[in-house]
Scaffold this active site. Structure first.
Site, short mmCIF file in Angstrom:
data_model
loop_
_atom_site.label_atom_id
_atom_site.label_comp_id
_atom_site.label_asym_id
_atom_site.label_seq_id
_atom_site.Cartn_x
_atom_site.Cartn_y
_atom_site.Cartn_z
N ASP B 196 0.90 -1.14 0.00
CA ASP B 196 0.00 0.00 0.00
C ASP B 196 0.94 1.19 0.00
O ASP B 196 1.55 1.50 1.03
CB ASP B 196 -0.88 -0.01 1.26
CG ASP B 196 -1.81 1.20 1.30
OD1 ASP B 196 -1.61 2.12 0.48
OD2 ASP B 196 -2.71 1.22 2.14
N HIS B 197 1.09 1.83 -1.15
CA HIS B 197 2.15 2.83 -1.29
C HIS B 197 2.01 3.95 -0.27
O HIS B 197 2.96 4.65 0.04
CB HIS B 197 2.17 3.40 -2.71
CG HIS B 197 1.02 4.31 -3.00
ND1 HIS B 197 -0.20 3.86 -3.41
CD2 HIS B 197 0.91 5.64 -2.90
CE1 HIS B 197 -1.01 4.88 -3.57
NE2 HIS B 197 -0.37 5.97 -3.26
N GLU B 235 -10.24 15.03 -2.05
CA GLU B 235 -9.56 15.55 -3.24
C GLU B 235 -10.48 16.53 -3.96
O GLU B 235 -11.70 16.38 -3.90
CB GLU B 235 -9.21 14.42 -4.20
CG GLU B 235 -8.17 13.48 -3.69
CD GLU B 235 -7.84 12.41 -4.73
OE1 GLU B 235 -6.71 12.40 -5.20
OE2 GLU B 235 -8.74 11.62 -5.07
N HIS B 259 -5.93 3.10 2.98
CA HIS B 259 -5.16 4.25 3.48
C HIS B 259 -5.70 4.79 4.80
O HIS B 259 -4.95 5.00 5.75
CB HIS B 259 -5.19 5.41 2.48
CG HIS B 259 -4.70 5.06 1.12
ND1 HIS B 259 -3.81 4.04 0.89
CD2 HIS B 259 -4.95 5.61 -0.09
CE1 HIS B 259 -3.54 3.99 -0.40
NE2 HIS B 259 -4.23 4.93 -1.02
N LYS B 364 -8.01 19.74 -1.86
CA LYS B 364 -7.31 18.48 -1.57
C LYS B 364 -6.73 18.58 -0.17
O LYS B 364 -6.03 19.54 0.16
CB LYS B 364 -6.21 18.29 -2.60
CG LYS B 364 -5.38 17.05 -2.42
CD LYS B 364 -4.26 17.05 -3.46
CE LYS B 364 -3.32 15.89 -3.19
NZ LYS B 364 -3.33 14.92 -4.23
#
Lengths: 348, 508
Positions: B196-197, B235, B259, B364
């Site tokens: 999960d970056h 976002e 996330h 964002k």
């Protein structure tokens, strides 16, 4: 990049400090999204005639730069202080913040150096580390600033005599943390040697190393000595004085055998190491040599077969190494001091 | 000869050694490889961070020769690398890149992969570590893993062999369990790196530094002092042409399940004994398992969904979600999700955790806001001022990473009037340096075998376990209208229904 500038002739540290505060206040009032960086004070003391060259080097450090740089240009015979304060920033867009960097240029005389702390102390930002760099010597300036110095940046390769350079570094280590650019020139080599011996089947070879040969640009003998000192300190070798006129040769005592150490200069143009070869008793050896796009690695097996390959990596250049020096001010490398001690032992 | 346990040369080095490795990317011509993986690999090469021997093999369906793939990789790197490519380094990286075309369920592809890997071992003179990176559509994950097993490429007998699996890991709890079972039939859990970056971002790792490197916060980090917590990840952009993916995913799967719940876990877990991978993941798992999943019937009272409708974004008219290309005019996919969670443990019992995520809102922003309880007794009058407000600790992940703490301060003047002021810390002002891309860090970690920033099998299932009842409830509800919020707005007013009395969403 936008700049706010303040200049004054025959000024005093208090006035420079006031100017810094006022410029910051004005800029922040004009744009709340602009805030001063608070990372590191870098105090640089240079000869007046080389001020531009050092300023250019500082511009090439890339992304690692001090947040407040105080560049003191020493002019023999000068009795007054002139100063210029530059706040540089990029106007942020949208919701982003903009960071302000501060540069103070001070022209002063050699008579100011013995009491330089009283000039600099009011000007550095409080609560952040202060790094001192005197690339043109100015030992009296370093001594005067030891009270406010957290870190001293030096380059042992700048001294023609490595033994003296390393002795000076050791002396300064007693007063502050030392970042030595000669040491940082060895970083990629140390990383590659560490990686080469990291696979478990290779680690045992570390205790069988019998030859270390470092090749270096003629003016980078200190780097080569530090690399040998690093291997000696990490592998618990007893370093003994190397001998020779220019190129140095000798031995270090490992627990059960001696290690031949040679430090030879090459005709490389750029400062730093040219290559390193490490060999073990049964004939296995690894050579790393500077090449386009990284290093050329050559491995010789016990049976004599050789393989070579490219280890990728872009050259950092001297600007990158100076930037790395600035970055290292915020870190602590526990291996420099023991490597320095062994390097000094190699120097005799 | 005596075996050596530690490598004494590693001490003091910032960059830890990575053993010689061959990286096999499945989906090597896909968007992720194009935009992220190949540029990340170049940047690692540029920094000298790749192993002393590094080989890359691309596998994908497109029929290319090695040289064509090298050219594609070159273009990706030149376009997306954060460092200007050094021609010699780039040439060096590309020169030995191999490419194997083929479909992922074809045995012959894996036979060719095996031959190629053996050939690279032969060239090196010893067995290279192998990392298989699955950067394909998720339906191919079990196929590729199964084929790797069939071809014997999962073996870790002579070398380290690892598999990196991109997100999404599963579509719901049942599919995640099936995928875990499929993967663990072939690989041992210690070989599996579920990526999960988000966890590779410096900002997320800073959350742990903030909590565990400062004694200031721990005493108030519990139910006695914290009133409620809000986690926001929103976002201002829409789905950006990704209707195909987004219609099947929605906001809950896209951001909350991975996330946002990871942020929640890092924010609320107990301090781990060390940052060794399993110690950290044990603590995350414990707190995730303390979140009581809702029963399907109670979902409407703790979760809400919404879609952006037409509106105005930055002064320009913006389309609604159902008008986006590729989106069904009657789509029920949520572009906004908000939920209220409770953690049933001694530290957090009774503290509501509000999570919200949405597309096409006013700005964002990713932040965590911890609202402390009000002071127990107020000695000051608040007349003539906005008065004393409870302290708020806000950890901003993006756009400007930092921490701010709101404090009550006296307004200058003869009377004791108080107003909130903000004490702010911005990472950008204290570390004038560029953070590495998350993928650079994670690729290196996977090659080194450090799973700290990767998600374990039980953790994945715990994450899905929390959102699964919500997905089920929303799937079952085919009749209720999906509330709309105007594009460019603060989000749907209906989200307020989740808040306890006296609580409020922070303004975006």
């Amino acid at each position: 990049m936008s700049e706010d500038i303040w200049n004054a002739r025959d000024t005093a540290p208090e006035a420079i400090d006031s100017a810094l505060r006022e410029l910051l206040r004005e800029r922040h009032a004009a744009n709340h999204a602009l805030v001063p960086a608070r990372v590191l004070n870098l105090v640089v003391v240079v000869d007046r005639s080389w001020k531009g060259e050092i300023a250019n080097r500082l511009e090439r450090v890339g992304r690692y730069h001090a947040s407040r740089t105080v560049l003191c240009a020493v002019e023999p015979g000068r009795t007054t202080i002139d100063a210029r304060v530059v706040m540089s920033y990029e106007e942020p867009t949208g919701d982003a913040l903009g960071v302000i960097l501060e540069q103070v240029e001070i022209d002063l005389g050699d008579e100011h150096l013995t009491n330089l702390e009283s000039v600099i102390d009011p000007i550095v930002a409080a609560e952040i580390p202060t790094m001192i760099w005197c690339p043109h010597g100015h030992i009296e300036a370093i001594n005067a600033l030891l009270g406010i110095a957290d870190v001293i940046l030096l380059d042992s390769d700048d001294e023609p005599e490595p033994a003296l350079a390393l002795a000076r570094a050791a002396e300064l280590l007693g007063s502050a943390y030392v970042v030595d650019l000669a040491w940082l020139r060895t970083t990629p080599w140390r990383e590659r040697l560490a990686a080469s011996f990291d696979p478990p089947e290779r680690r045992q070879l570390l205790w069988q190393i019998c030859t270390v040969a470092a090749r270096h640009q003629a003016s980078s003998a200190a780097s080569a000595t530090l690399l040998a000192g690093w291997l000696a300190s990490r592998l618990d070798w007893q370093a003994t004085p190397l001998s020779g006129n220019g190129d140095l040769h000798g031995v270090a005592h490992a627990h059960a055998h001696d290690v031949e150490v040679s430090l030879d200069s090459s005709d490389q143009v750029v400062p730093g190491l040219t290559g390193v070869t490490v060999a073990v008793r049964d004939g296995w050896s690894l050579s790393l040599d500077r090449a386009s796009g990284g290093l050329c690695a050559r491995r010789r097996e016990r049976d004599g077969t050789e393989t070579s390959w490219q280890v990728l990596g872009a050259s950092r250049g001297e600007g990158g190494i100076l930037g790395e020096g600035v970055r290292q001010a915020l870190l602590r490398d526990p291996t420099y001091s023991p490597a320095l001690a062994c390097a000094r032992a190699f120097c005799g | 000869m005596t075996a050596v346990a530690e490598n004494p040369l590693v001490e003091g080095l910032e960059r830890l050694p990575v053993h010689p490795t061959v990286l096999v990317i499945f989906g090597a011509t896909g968007d992720l490889a194009h935009r992220k993986l190949l540029p990340a690999l170049y940047n690692l090469a540029h920094q000298g961070a790749l192993p002393e021997r590094f080989e890359l093999v691309g596998v994908s369906r497109s029929k290319y020769a090695h040289e064509e793939f090298q050219q594609i990789a070159r273009e990706s790197i030149e376009r997306f690398s954060r460092t200007k490519p050094d021609p010699a380094v780039l040439d060096g990286l590309l020169s030995d890149m191999r490419y194997i075309p083929g479909v992922f369920d074809d045995d012959s592809v894996y036979a060719e992969v095996g031959r190629t890997l053996d050939d690279l071992d032969g060239k090196a003179g010893y067995p290279l570590s192998r990392v298989f990176y699955l950067s394909t559509a998720p339906q191919f994950f079990p196929v590729i893993v199964g084929e790797l097993g069939k071809a014997g490429l999962n073996s870790a007998e002579q070398r380290d062999t690892r598999v990196v699996i991109e997100k999404p890991f599963g579509y719901d709890l049942a599919s995640a369990r099936r995928l875990n079972a499929d993967v663990l039939k072939v690989f041992d859990e210690s070989q599996v790196f579920r990526i999960d970056h988000y966890l590779g971002k410096e900002t997320v790792q800073n959350l742990m530094a903030f909590r565990f490197a400062n004694a200031l916060f721990e005493p108030v980090w519990n139910r006695n002092f914290v009133d409620y917590v809000q986690i926001t990840a929103v976002e201002d952009i829409g789905i950006e042409g990704r209707a195909g993916y987004y219609e099947g995913a929605g906001a809950l799967r896209d951001l909350v399940q991975n996330h946002m719940l990871q942020l929640l876990a890092l924010l609320t877990m107990e301090p781990p004994a060390s940052f060794e991978a399993n110690r950290l993941r044990d603590e995350k798992l414990k707190v995730l398992e303390s979140i009581v999943p809702p029963v399907v019937e109670s979902v409407p009272s703790m979760a809400m969904r919404s879609q952006y409708g037409p509106g105005v974004q930055a002064g320009v008219p913006a389309r609604g979600y159902r008008e986006e290309d590729g989106v069904a005019p009657d789509s029920r996919t949520e572009t906004y999700a908000a939920l209220r969670l409770q953690i049933s443990n001694w530290r957090w019992a009774g503290v509501p955790f509000y999570l919200r995520t949405g597309k096409r809102v006013a700005r964002k922003l990713t932040e965590i806001a911890v609202q402390l309880k009000p002071v127990p007794h107020l000695a000051f009058q608040s007349q003539g001022s906005v008065g004393v407000q409870p302290n708020q600790i806000v950890l901003t992940v993006q756009p400007d990473e930092g921490v701010s703490i709101s404090l009550g301060a006296k307004i200058p003047g003869p009377r004791m009037r108080i107003r909130p002021v903000s004490m702010e810390f911005h990472y950008g002002t204290s570390f004038v340096s560029q953070s590495p891309e998350a993928y650079e860090r994670l690729i290196l970690d996977a090659m080194r075998g450090d799973a700290t920033l990767f998600t374990r099998n039980d953790e994945i299932e715990a994450l899905w376990g929390i959102v699964d009842p919500i997905l089920t409830a929303w799937k079952q509800d085919t009749a209720s209208p999906i509330p709309q919020y105007p594009a460019g707005s603060q989000g749907p007013p209906d989200a307020n229904s989740l808040l306890a009395p006296g609580h409020a969403w922070r303004r975006l």
